[in-house]
Design an enzyme around this catalytic site. Structure first.
Site, PDB file in Angstrom:
ATOM      1  N   GLN A   1      -5.561  -1.667  -6.942  1.00 27.50           N
ATOM      2  CA  GLN A   1      -6.363  -0.889  -6.061  1.00 27.50           C
ATOM      3  C   GLN A   1      -6.777   0.188  -6.860  1.00 27.50           C
ATOM      4  O   GLN A   1      -6.396   0.867  -7.736  1.00 27.50           O
ATOM      5  CB  GLN A   1      -5.329  -0.105  -5.108  1.00 27.50           C
ATOM      6  CG  GLN A   1      -5.769   0.544  -4.053  1.00 27.50           C
ATOM      7  CD  GLN A   1      -4.655   0.995  -3.153  1.00 27.50           C
ATOM      8  OE1 GLN A   1      -4.179   2.207  -3.481  1.00 27.50           O
ATOM      9  NE2 GLN A   1      -4.375   0.619  -2.000  1.00 27.50           N
TER      10      GLN A   1
ATOM     11  N   SER B   1      -7.369   5.863  -0.486  1.00 31.72           N
ATOM     12  CA  SER B   1      -7.609   4.310  -0.997  1.00 31.72           C
ATOM     13  C   SER B   1      -9.010   3.955  -0.689  1.00 31.72           C
ATOM     14  O   SER B   1      -9.671   4.147   0.390  1.00 31.72           O
ATOM     15  CB  SER B   1      -6.677   3.198  -0.333  1.00 31.72           C
ATOM     16  OG  SER B   1      -5.271   3.459  -0.527  1.00 31.72           O
TER      17      SER B   1
ATOM     18  N   ASP C   1       0.908  -1.201   0.105  1.00 26.36           N
ATOM     19  CA  ASP C   1      -0.115   0.024  -0.079  1.00 26.36           C
ATOM     20  C   ASP C   1       0.807   1.362   0.086  1.00 26.36           C
ATOM     21  O   ASP C   1       0.167   2.180   0.052  1.00 26.36           O
ATOM     22  CB  ASP C   1      -0.926   0.116   1.143  1.00 26.36           C
ATOM     23  CG  ASP C   1      -1.926   0.973   1.063  1.00 26.36           C
ATOM     24  OD1 ASP C   1      -2.541   1.304  -0.088  1.00 26.36           O
ATOM     25  OD2 ASP C   1      -2.510   1.392   1.989  1.00 26.36           O
TER      26      ASP C   1
END
Length: 287
Positions: free
Chosen positions: A275, A225, A201
């Protein structure tokens, strides 16, 4: 935080299927998304036969996490099949869900194999070390962001193209960085996978902004996110370097979509990531 990541991933067992994790503040006054993913992976793995390794996860970020409060993880045992095990994990603070994840575990079994090749890039030893990286970041980042970058971060990052990493190469559609865990990792595959999930991430969402020459820390931007998916293809080590190759096929509707591929030094593709994130321009108030 370098030595603390493994401690953060060592969840407290509250009762069957319920665990509690603590947080640290990376300097953003909200919980880092990778931390929640990693803790959710550990919570799910605690309810699964160790002979089965996680091979995929799909999570949604629902609310910002408060770094000053603990996080409770509730695991639902969806299915225990002959080859696969499925779990659902919900992370809560103050009675509200902040993250939800489905994860699947699989026994080791043989099968046909192929993969795309790893891009040709300089080895990590040939790239600027963190002293040069921090100097470049300090020249562009706001002072508040340097709390994170100057801290003892658990993951070392060496960008292949520093200009792209800092959002200075408008038109580029991707970036690549060598990453590795700073601490010695245990042999437990669940913990190693959780640490890689944490690291996945770190640079992914920023890739959306590279094409426009912007950076996630630029003023006037809201960047967060929305979801995170990851697939673990084969066993790997993360106390050595992995190449994290990211691209952004599209940005539209205030959302950016990004993909990531993680290769070991031998060129083996060990994990893939996808993502979507919110990229919102903030309007200034009229005086």
């Amino acid at each position: 935080m370098t030595d603390d990541l493994l401690g953060i991933l060592d969840l407290e067992a509250l009762e069957i299927n319920r665990y509690r994790g603590r947080s640290t503040d990376p300097g953003w006054r909200r919980v880092f998304g990778g931390q929640v993913i990693g803790q959710a992976v550990v919570a799910a793995a605690r309810t699964v036969d160790p002979a089965r390794r996680i091979h995929s996860l799909h999570g949604y970020f629902l609310r910002p996490g408060d770094p000053d409060a603990s996080i409770d993880y509730e695991v639902e045992r969806i299915r225990d099949g002959g080859s696969f095990t499925t779990r659902r994990v919900v992370a809560c603070q103050a009675g509200q869900a902040i993250f939800a994840m489905a994860a699947s575990f699989h026994i080791d079994e043989p099968g046909d194999a192929h993969q795309m090749p790893m891009p040709e890039v300089p080895p990590p030893e040939a790239l600027p070390d963190e002293t040069a990286l921090l100097s470049a970041i300090a020249a562009r980042a706001p002072a508040s962001a340097m709390t994170f970058w100057k801290g003892k971060r658990p993951i070392e990052v060496r960008p292949v193209d520093l200009e792209a990493f800092l959002g200075r190469s408008g038109g580029a559609k991707g970036q690549a960085s060598w990453i590795r865990a700073r601490m010695a990792l245990p042999e437990d595959p669940a913990i190693v996978s959780a640490v890689l999930a944490y690291a996945s991430d770190l640079t992914l969402l920023d890739t959306t902004l590279i094409a426009t020459g912007r950076w996630a820390l630029d003023p006037g931007l809201m960047v967060t996110s929305l979801d995170h998916a990851m697939w673990f293809h084969r066993p790997f080590r993360f106390d050595d370097w992995l190449l994290y190759v990211c691209d952004s096929p599209i940005a539209a509707g205030a959302r950016g979509f990004n993909r990531g591929s993680l290769f070991d030094r031998a060129g083996q593709l060990v994990a893939s990531v996808a993502q979507e994130g919110l990229i919102r321009m903030l309007r200034r108030r009229e005086d």
